[in-house]
Design a protein around this motif. Structure first.
Motif, PDB file in Angstrom:
ATOM      1  N   ARG A 108     -50.708  -3.438  72.986  1.00  0.00           N
ATOM      2  CA  ARG A 108     -51.942  -4.239  72.837  1.00  0.00           C
ATOM      3  C   ARG A 108     -52.088  -5.202  73.998  1.00  0.00           C
ATOM      4  N   SER A 109     -51.002  -5.848  74.379  1.00  0.00           N
ATOM      5  CA  SER A 109     -51.045  -6.807  75.486  1.00  0.00           C
ATOM      6  C   SER A 109     -51.360  -6.131  76.810  1.00  0.00           C
ATOM      7  N   LEU A 110     -50.969  -4.870  76.933  1.00  0.00           N
ATOM      8  CA  LEU A 110     -51.279  -4.092  78.139  1.00  0.00           C
ATOM      9  C   LEU A 110     -52.654  -3.429  78.048  1.00  0.00           C
ATOM     10  N   ASN A 111     -53.376  -3.727  76.966  1.00  0.00           N
ATOM     11  CA  ASN A 111     -54.705  -3.185  76.702  1.00  0.00           C
ATOM     12  C   ASN A 111     -54.698  -1.665  76.513  1.00  0.00           C
ATOM     13  N   ASN A 112     -53.585  -1.130  76.057  1.00  0.00           N
ATOM     14  CA  ASN A 112     -53.492   0.279  75.701  1.00  0.00           C
ATOM     15  C   ASN A 112     -53.642   0.350  74.180  1.00  0.00           C
ATOM     16  N   ILE A 113     -54.870   0.131  73.740  1.00  0.00           N
ATOM     17  CA  ILE A 113     -55.173  -0.035  72.323  1.00  0.00           C
ATOM     18  C   ILE A 113     -54.921   1.243  71.529  1.00  0.00           C
ATOM     19  N   SER A 114     -55.259   2.393  72.093  1.00  0.00           N
ATOM     20  CA  SER A 114     -55.060   3.642  71.352  1.00  0.00           C
ATOM     21  C   SER A 114     -53.576   3.893  71.088  1.00  0.00           C
ATOM     22  N   GLN A 115     -52.716   3.555  72.041  1.00  0.00           N
ATOM     23  CA  GLN A 115     -51.271   3.709  71.824  1.00  0.00           C
ATOM     24  C   GLN A 115     -50.785   2.740  70.750  1.00  0.00           C
ATOM     25  N   ALA A 116     -51.310   1.530  70.752  1.00  0.00           N
ATOM     26  CA  ALA A 116     -50.941   0.548  69.719  1.00  0.00           C
ATOM     27  C   ALA A 116     -51.341   1.061  68.335  1.00  0.00           C
ATOM     28  N   ILE A 117     -52.533   1.640  68.227  1.00  0.00           N
ATOM     29  CA  ILE A 117     -52.998   2.183  66.939  1.00  0.00           C
ATOM     30  C   ILE A 117     -52.051   3.280  66.452  1.00  0.00           C
ATOM     31  N   GLU A 118     -51.631   4.156  67.354  1.00  0.00           N
ATOM     32  CA  GLU A 118     -50.698   5.224  66.972  1.00  0.00           C
ATOM     33  C   GLU A 118     -49.395   4.640  66.416  1.00  0.00           C
ATOM     34  N   ILE A 119     -48.922   3.566  67.026  1.00  0.00           N
ATOM     35  CA  ILE A 119     -47.666   2.960  66.574  1.00  0.00           C
ATOM     36  C   ILE A 119     -47.863   2.273  65.225  1.00  0.00           C
ATOM     37  N   TYR A 120     -49.005   1.596  65.032  1.00  0.00           N
ATOM     38  CA  TYR A 120     -49.271   1.003  63.717  1.00  0.00           C
ATOM     39  C   TYR A 120     -49.329   2.084  62.639  1.00  0.00           C
ATOM     40  N   ASP A 121     -49.880   3.253  62.985  1.00  0.00           N
ATOM     41  CA  ASP A 121     -49.884   4.378  62.036  1.00  0.00           C
ATOM     42  C   ASP A 121     -48.459   4.823  61.711  1.00  0.00           C
ATOM     43  N   GLU A 122     -47.619   4.851  62.736  1.00  0.00           N
ATOM     44  CA  GLU A 122     -46.216   5.235  62.522  1.00  0.00           C
ATOM     45  C   GLU A 122     -45.512   4.229  61.603  1.00  0.00           C
ATOM     46  N   ILE A 123     -45.774   2.956  61.822  1.00  0.00           N
ATOM     47  CA  ILE A 123     -45.199   1.911  60.959  1.00  0.00           C
ATOM     48  C   ILE A 123     -45.628   2.141  59.514  1.00  0.00           C
ATOM     49  N   ASN A 124     -46.917   2.353  59.321  1.00  0.00           N
ATOM     50  CA  ASN A 124     -47.441   2.522  57.963  1.00  0.00           C
ATOM     51  C   ASN A 124     -46.972   3.819  57.313  1.00  0.00           C
ATOM     52  N   SER A 125     -46.592   4.800  58.109  1.00  0.00           N
ATOM     53  CA  SER A 125     -46.035   6.027  57.532  1.00  0.00           C
ATOM     54  C   SER A 125     -44.606   5.791  57.039  1.00  0.00           C
ATOM     55  N   LEU A 126     -43.906   4.836  57.655  1.00  0.00           N
ATOM     56  CA  LEU A 126     -42.546   4.492  57.213  1.00  0.00           C
ATOM     57  C   LEU A 126     -42.591   3.637  55.952  1.00  0.00           C
ATOM     58  N   VAL A 127     -43.297   2.521  56.071  1.00  0.00           N
ATOM     59  CA  VAL A 127     -43.444   1.573  54.957  1.00  0.00           C
ATOM     60  C   VAL A 127     -44.810   0.913  55.136  1.00  0.00           C
ATOM     61  N   PRO A 128     -45.762   1.178  54.245  1.00  0.00           N
ATOM     62  CA  PRO A 128     -47.073   0.534  54.394  1.00  0.00           C
ATOM     63  C   PRO A 128     -46.922  -0.984  54.506  1.00  0.00           C
ATOM     64  N   SER A 129     -47.597  -1.543  55.516  1.00  0.00           N
ATOM     65  CA  SER A 129     -47.429  -2.951  55.838  1.00  0.00           C
ATOM     66  C   SER A 129     -48.784  -3.625  56.023  1.00  0.00           C
ATOM     67  N   ALA A 130     -49.001  -4.701  55.296  1.00  0.00           N
ATOM     68  CA  ALA A 130     -50.248  -5.455  55.450  1.00  0.00           C
ATOM     69  C   ALA A 130     -50.395  -5.940  56.893  1.00  0.00           C
ATOM     70  N   LYS A 131     -49.298  -6.385  57.465  1.00  0.00           N
ATOM     71  CA  LYS A 131     -49.319  -6.887  58.849  1.00  0.00           C
ATOM     72  C   LYS A 131     -49.743  -5.779  59.822  1.00  0.00           C
ATOM     73  N   ALA A 132     -49.194  -4.583  59.654  1.00  0.00           N
ATOM     74  CA  ALA A 132     -49.552  -3.476  60.541  1.00  0.00           C
ATOM     75  C   ALA A 132     -51.010  -3.073  60.361  1.00  0.00           C
ATOM     76  N   TYR A 133     -51.486  -3.045  59.099  1.00  0.00           N
ATOM     77  CA  TYR A 133     -52.898  -2.724  58.875  1.00  0.00           C
ATOM     78  C   TYR A 133     -53.804  -3.795  59.473  1.00  0.00           C
ATOM     79  N   LEU A 134     -53.423  -5.043  59.352  1.00  0.00           N
ATOM     80  CA  LEU A 134     -54.217  -6.125  59.948  1.00  0.00           C
ATOM     81  C   LEU A 134     -54.345  -5.911  61.452  1.00  0.00           C
TER      82      LEU A 134
END
Length: 178
Positions: A108-134
């Motif tokens: 996100r800080s590098l402005n690679n937003i699509s890569q950040a979204i993919e990682i948040y999806d990976e997090i939520n596939s492990l354990v759904p997280s309010a923080k990751a969805y936010l």
């Protein structure tokens, strides 16, 4: 002394003399990190990693130090090394979550937003997280994908009905829909 491109250039000299025990390099590196002396922490952790190249703690703390210095590409290198070390261990899911979350923050800080979204999806596939969805919602909002942003804020609220930041972000998003 080397420059920051070599992982520890411009690092401030440690406030205490170097120790002879290799474990002391790690202890002092972590202490310097907690005292917000990130450049000196990187120097100590570099010494420790030379002696213990498979140290998860050293790589992880070094990555966080680079993040604090806004050197996100360097941070990603050490987060990647931390992930490789973890693959050979049976660590708790929180450890993987923390690594992935920091990795997403770097992208996100590098402005690679699509890569950040993919990682948040990976997090939520492990354990759904309010923080990751936010934070995934924030990414979609950044890309002007407001419907997807609202969906993610709703998921964050569903997981944590007391998550005020999710309500605030949802309200801001709704107020900006044409």
């Amino acid at each position: 002394m080397e420059n920051i491109d070599n992982d520890n250039a411009n690092a401030e000299e440690p406030e205490q003399p170097l120790f002879t025990s290799s474990e002391s390099y790690l202890t002092q590196g972590k202490d310097l990190y907690h005292r917000k002396n990130y450049k000196a922490a990187i120097s100590m952790l570099t010494l420790y990693i030379k002696l213990h190249p498979l140290s998860y703690d050293a790589h992880y703390t070094k990555a966080k130090s680079f993040m604090q210095l806004h050197l996100y590409n360097k941070a990603l290198v050490y987060l990647s090394k931390s992930k490789l070390i973890l693959k050979n261990r049976s660590e708790q899911p929180e450890t993987a979550f923390d690594l992935l979350y920091l990795e997403a923050q770097c992208y996100r800080s590098l402005n690679n937003i699509s890569q950040a979204i993919e990682i948040y999806d990976e997090i939520n596939s492990l354990v759904p997280s309010a923080k990751a969805y936010l934070h995934k919602g924030v990414c979609h909002y950044t890309l002007n994908q407001k419907d997807l942003a609202i969906d993610n804020y709703n998921k964050a609220i569903e997981l944590n009905p007391k998550y005020i930041e999710a309500y605030l972000n949802k309200a801001i998003c709704l107020s900006n829909i044409n």
